[in-house]
Scaffold this motif. Structure first.
Motif, PDB file in Angstrom:
ATOM      1  N   ILE A   1       0.880  -1.301   0.100  1.00 52.21           N
ATOM      2  CA  ILE A   1       0.001  -0.053   0.119  1.00 52.21           C
ATOM      3  C   ILE A   1       0.892   1.147  -0.043  1.00 52.21           C
ATOM      4  N   LYS A   2       1.851   1.144   0.761  1.00 56.90           N
ATOM      5  CA  LYS A   2       2.914   2.467   0.643  1.00 56.90           C
ATOM      6  C   LYS A   2       3.575   2.536  -0.405  1.00 56.90           C
ATOM      7  N   SER A   3       3.972   1.561  -1.131  1.00 54.64           N
ATOM      8  CA  SER A   3       4.602   1.746  -2.349  1.00 54.64           C
ATOM      9  C   SER A   3       3.835   2.251  -3.405  1.00 54.64           C
ATOM     10  N   VAL A   4       2.434   1.953  -3.424  1.00 55.48           N
ATOM     11  CA  VAL A   4       1.270   2.268  -4.540  1.00 55.48           C
ATOM     12  C   VAL A   4       1.161   3.706  -4.121  1.00 55.48           C
ATOM     13  N   LEU A   5       0.959   4.037  -2.825  1.00 59.23           N
ATOM     14  CA  LEU A   5       0.809   5.513  -2.534  1.00 59.23           C
ATOM     15  C   LEU A   5       1.910   6.374  -2.948  1.00 59.23           C
ATOM     16  N   GLU A   6       3.147   5.881  -2.564  1.00 57.28           N
ATOM     17  CA  GLU A   6       4.225   6.738  -3.276  1.00 57.28           C
ATOM     18  C   GLU A   6       4.300   6.756  -4.620  1.00 57.28           C
ATOM     19  N   LEU A   7       3.880   5.833  -5.605  1.00 57.04           N
ATOM     20  CA  LEU A   7       4.005   5.888  -6.873  1.00 57.04           C
ATOM     21  C   LEU A   7       2.937   6.826  -7.380  1.00 57.04           C
ATOM     22  N   ALA A   8       1.873   7.038  -6.648  1.00 52.03           N
ATOM     23  CA  ALA A   8       0.795   7.756  -7.129  1.00 52.03           C
ATOM     24  C   ALA A   8       1.192   9.393  -6.853  1.00 52.03           C
ATOM     25  N   ILE A   9       1.816   9.340  -5.664  1.00 53.20           N
ATOM     26  CA  ILE A   9       2.177  10.806  -5.505  1.00 53.20           C
ATOM     27  C   ILE A   9       3.437  11.280  -6.416  1.00 53.20           C
ATOM     28  N   GLU A  10       3.999  10.161  -6.676  1.00 53.06           N
ATOM     29  CA  GLU A  10       5.136  10.690  -7.606  1.00 53.06           C
ATOM     30  C   GLU A  10       4.780  10.904  -9.022  1.00 53.06           C
ATOM     31  N   LEU A  11       3.826  10.362  -9.289  1.00 49.15           N
ATOM     32  CA  LEU A  11       3.038  10.428 -10.509  1.00 49.15           C
ATOM     33  C   LEU A  11       2.245  11.470 -10.728  1.00 49.15           C
ATOM     34  N   GLY A  12       1.661  12.251  -9.556  1.00 49.98           N
ATOM     35  CA  GLY A  12       1.026  13.216  -9.584  1.00 49.98           C
ATOM     36  C   GLY A  12       1.881  14.434  -9.702  1.00 49.98           C
ATOM     37  N   LYS A  13       3.149  14.285  -8.996  1.00 47.27           N
ATOM     38  CA  LYS A  13       3.988  15.435  -8.933  1.00 47.27           C
ATOM     39  C   LYS A  13       4.685  15.792 -10.487  1.00 47.27           C
ATOM     40  N   LYS A  14       4.932  14.547 -11.151  1.00 45.00           N
ATOM     41  CA  LYS A  14       5.499  14.709 -12.310  1.00 45.00           C
ATOM     42  C   LYS A  14       4.428  14.814 -13.459  1.00 45.00           C
ATOM     43  N   GLY A  15       3.426  14.230 -13.664  1.00 53.70           N
ATOM     44  CA  GLY A  15       2.578  13.871 -14.480  1.00 53.70           C
ATOM     45  C   GLY A  15       3.265  13.254 -15.448  1.00 53.70           C
ATOM     46  N   GLN A  16       2.640  13.111 -16.776  1.00 54.47           N
ATOM     47  CA  GLN A  16       3.209  12.177 -17.630  1.00 54.47           C
ATOM     48  C   GLN A  16       3.581  13.249 -19.080  1.00 54.47           C
ATOM     49  N   LYS A  17       4.919  13.225 -18.904  1.00 55.68           N
ATOM     50  CA  LYS A  17       5.585  14.314 -19.905  1.00 55.68           C
ATOM     51  C   LYS A  17       5.037  15.678 -19.639  1.00 55.68           C
ATOM     52  N   GLY A  18       5.070  16.224 -18.587  1.00 62.18           N
ATOM     53  CA  GLY A  18       4.429  17.282 -18.161  1.00 62.18           C
ATOM     54  C   GLY A  18       3.097  17.445 -18.075  1.00 62.18           C
ATOM     55  N   LYS A  19       2.061  16.640 -18.443  1.00 60.85           N
ATOM     56  CA  LYS A  19       0.710  16.943 -18.432  1.00 60.85           C
ATOM     57  C   LYS A  19       0.167  16.035 -17.390  1.00 60.85           C
ATOM     58  N   PRO A  20      -0.885  16.556 -16.422  1.00 62.25           N
ATOM     59  CA  PRO A  20      -1.442  15.891 -15.413  1.00 62.25           C
ATOM     60  C   PRO A  20      -1.964  14.596 -15.848  1.00 62.25           C
ATOM     61  N   VAL A  21      -1.798  13.662 -14.889  1.00 62.89           N
ATOM     62  CA  VAL A  21      -2.614  12.366 -15.529  1.00 62.89           C
ATOM     63  C   VAL A  21      -3.337  11.839 -14.121  1.00 62.89           C
ATOM     64  N   GLY A  22      -4.373  10.987 -14.685  1.00 59.32           N
ATOM     65  CA  GLY A  22      -5.059  10.264 -13.454  1.00 59.32           C
ATOM     66  C   GLY A  22      -4.604   8.842 -13.334  1.00 59.32           C
ATOM     67  N   ALA A  23      -4.928   8.085 -12.370  1.00 58.32           N
ATOM     68  CA  ALA A  23      -4.586   6.817 -12.381  1.00 58.32           C
ATOM     69  C   ALA A  23      -5.706   6.227 -11.319  1.00 58.32           C
ATOM     70  N   LEU A  24      -5.877   4.964 -11.434  1.00 59.06           N
ATOM     71  CA  LEU A  24      -6.500   4.226 -10.353  1.00 59.06           C
ATOM     72  C   LEU A  24      -5.990   2.914  -9.950  1.00 59.06           C
ATOM     73  N   PHE A  25      -5.680   2.935  -8.759  1.00 55.16           N
ATOM     74  CA  PHE A  25      -4.872   1.289  -8.421  1.00 55.16           C
ATOM     75  C   PHE A  25      -5.722   0.933  -7.296  1.00 55.16           C
ATOM     76  N   VAL A  26      -6.061  -0.348  -7.553  1.00 49.25           N
ATOM     77  CA  VAL A  26      -6.955  -1.174  -6.519  1.00 49.25           C
ATOM     78  C   VAL A  26      -6.098  -2.318  -6.046  1.00 49.25           C
ATOM     79  N   VAL A  27      -5.845  -2.225  -4.560  1.00 49.60           N
ATOM     80  CA  VAL A  27      -4.896  -2.997  -3.721  1.00 49.60           C
ATOM     81  C   VAL A  27      -5.374  -3.966  -3.242  1.00 49.60           C
ATOM     82  N   GLY A  28      -5.189  -5.294  -3.268  1.00 50.40           N
ATOM     83  CA  GLY A  28      -5.902  -6.219  -2.514  1.00 50.40           C
ATOM     84  C   GLY A  28      -7.060  -7.054  -2.826  1.00 50.40           C
ATOM     85  N   ASP A  29      -7.355  -8.193  -2.276  1.00 53.22           N
ATOM     86  CA  ASP A  29      -8.605  -8.838  -2.747  1.00 53.22           C
ATOM     87  C   ASP A  29      -8.906  -9.132  -4.197  1.00 53.22           C
ATOM     88  N   ALA A  30      -7.567  -9.386  -4.822  1.00 55.95           N
ATOM     89  CA  ALA A  30      -7.608  -9.352  -6.369  1.00 55.95           C
ATOM     90  C   ALA A  30      -8.578 -10.436  -7.149  1.00 55.95           C
TER      91      ALA A  30
END
Ligand SMILES: Nc1ncnc2c1ncn2[C@@H]1O[C@H](COP(=O)(O)OP(=O)(O)OP(=O)(O)O)[C@@H](O)[C@H]1O
Ligand SMILES: [Mn+2]
Length: 270
Positions: free
Chosen positions: A127-156
């Motif tokens: 959960i911590k890794s995914v949260l960090e990833l989402a935060i990093e993605l939010g900071k940088k965006g994708q090639k300078g553009k904001p991106v959205g993402a949805l991660f569902v974790v557990g009970d796959a």
């Protein structure tokens, strides 16, 4: 003669415990010497080897959030009780402790933020890794553009049953896990595309491009947000998964559990 202690001493007078945020060996040792005082250490790591320790999943920049998380953790671990007066010592400006805040533990005001990490099906590190990833993605965006993402974790397994593929699954026969540096690059690349990532309890990437079809309806989400957050919230009421959602429109990262928003962070602050 009035001394400073007479004016500000009330802030830490008669507290049940001192809650020390962040690594500060010298404070910890000196506090240990005070008789009948409980000392609780809260941090991302127990660098001082404290007996009573509450682990933080991320270094909360917002002090109120940091304290809230720490106290919820202490409450859950039955280190503190409802109504306890606590002196929370933390840093606001630098790494050193510079602030003391008197807080009364309130069992009723639990937000569930500690439970999100410590009491979810998925491994807290995942959960911590995914949260960090989402935060990093939010900071940088994708090639300078904001991106959205949805991660569902557990009970796959259950999440897969309540969703369907939007496209081929690039993780079909792979055995990759979150936290792996290569996977982080892949996830960022795929996040430009539609749908959700499904991640197992142990952090295995089960699928990308999943369209979630949870049966629960009417999850309360902030105004201005739409289908991604609705689906991300509702799937956590339908299953024992948690979800972490990065909003393309407002740039915030939110975590859902049991259909409720548990955490809302601004990536720019991390
Ligand atoms: N049920 C769903 N399952 C998985 N992904 C979804 C689902 N619904 C929407 N999405 C994804 O979310 C994207 C954005 O949708 P929408 O704008 O309605 O969501 P939102 O909650 O407003 O999120 P954002 O703040 O990022 O715009 C869609 O393009 C799609 O990729
Ligand atoms: Mn939207």
């Amino acid at each position: 003669m009035v001394e400073l202690d007479d004016v500000f001493g009330d802030i830490f007078a008669d507290v049940e415990a001192v809650v020390l945020f962040g690594p500060s060996g010298s404070y910890y040792e000196r506090l240990q010497e005070i008789e009948d005082l409980d000392v609780v250490v809260v941090g991302t790591e127990n660098t001082v080897g404290a007996e009573t320790f509450v682990e933080l999943p991320i270094e909360f920049q917002n002090v109120a959030e940091r304290i809230r998380f720490g106290l919820e953790g202490a409450f859950e671990q039955e280190i503190i009780d409802d109504g306890d007066d606590l002196a929370c010592a933390t840093s606001v400006f630098d790494d050193d402790i510079d602030t003391i805040s008197r807080v009364r533990a309130d069992g009723d005001s639990q937000t569930g933020i500690y439970n999100l990490f410590a009491k979810s099906r998925a491994d807290p590190d995942v959960i911590k890794s995914v949260l960090e990833l989402a935060i990093e993605l939010g900071k940088k965006g994708q090639k300078g553009k904001p991106v959205g993402a949805l991660f569902v974790v557990g009970d796959a397994g259950k999440v897969m049953n309540k969703s369907r593929p939007l496209s081929y699954n690039p993780f079909e026969k792979s055995h990759v896990h979150v936290g792996d540096p290569i996977v982080n690059v892949m996830l960022k690349e795929f996040s430009r595309l539609d749908g959700a990532f499904v991640i197992s309890d142990s952090g295995k990437l089960v699928s990308a491009y999943r369209y979630l079809e949870p049966s629960a309806e009417g999850v309360d989400i902030p105004k201005g947000l739409g289908a991604r957050h609705m689906a991300g919230g509702a799937i956590t009421r339908d299953t024992n998964a948690i979800s972490i959602v990065l909003s393309e429109s407002d740039g915030l990262v939110r975590a859902f559990k049991g259909g409720e928003i548990i955490l809302e962070v601004d990536p720019e602050e991390y």
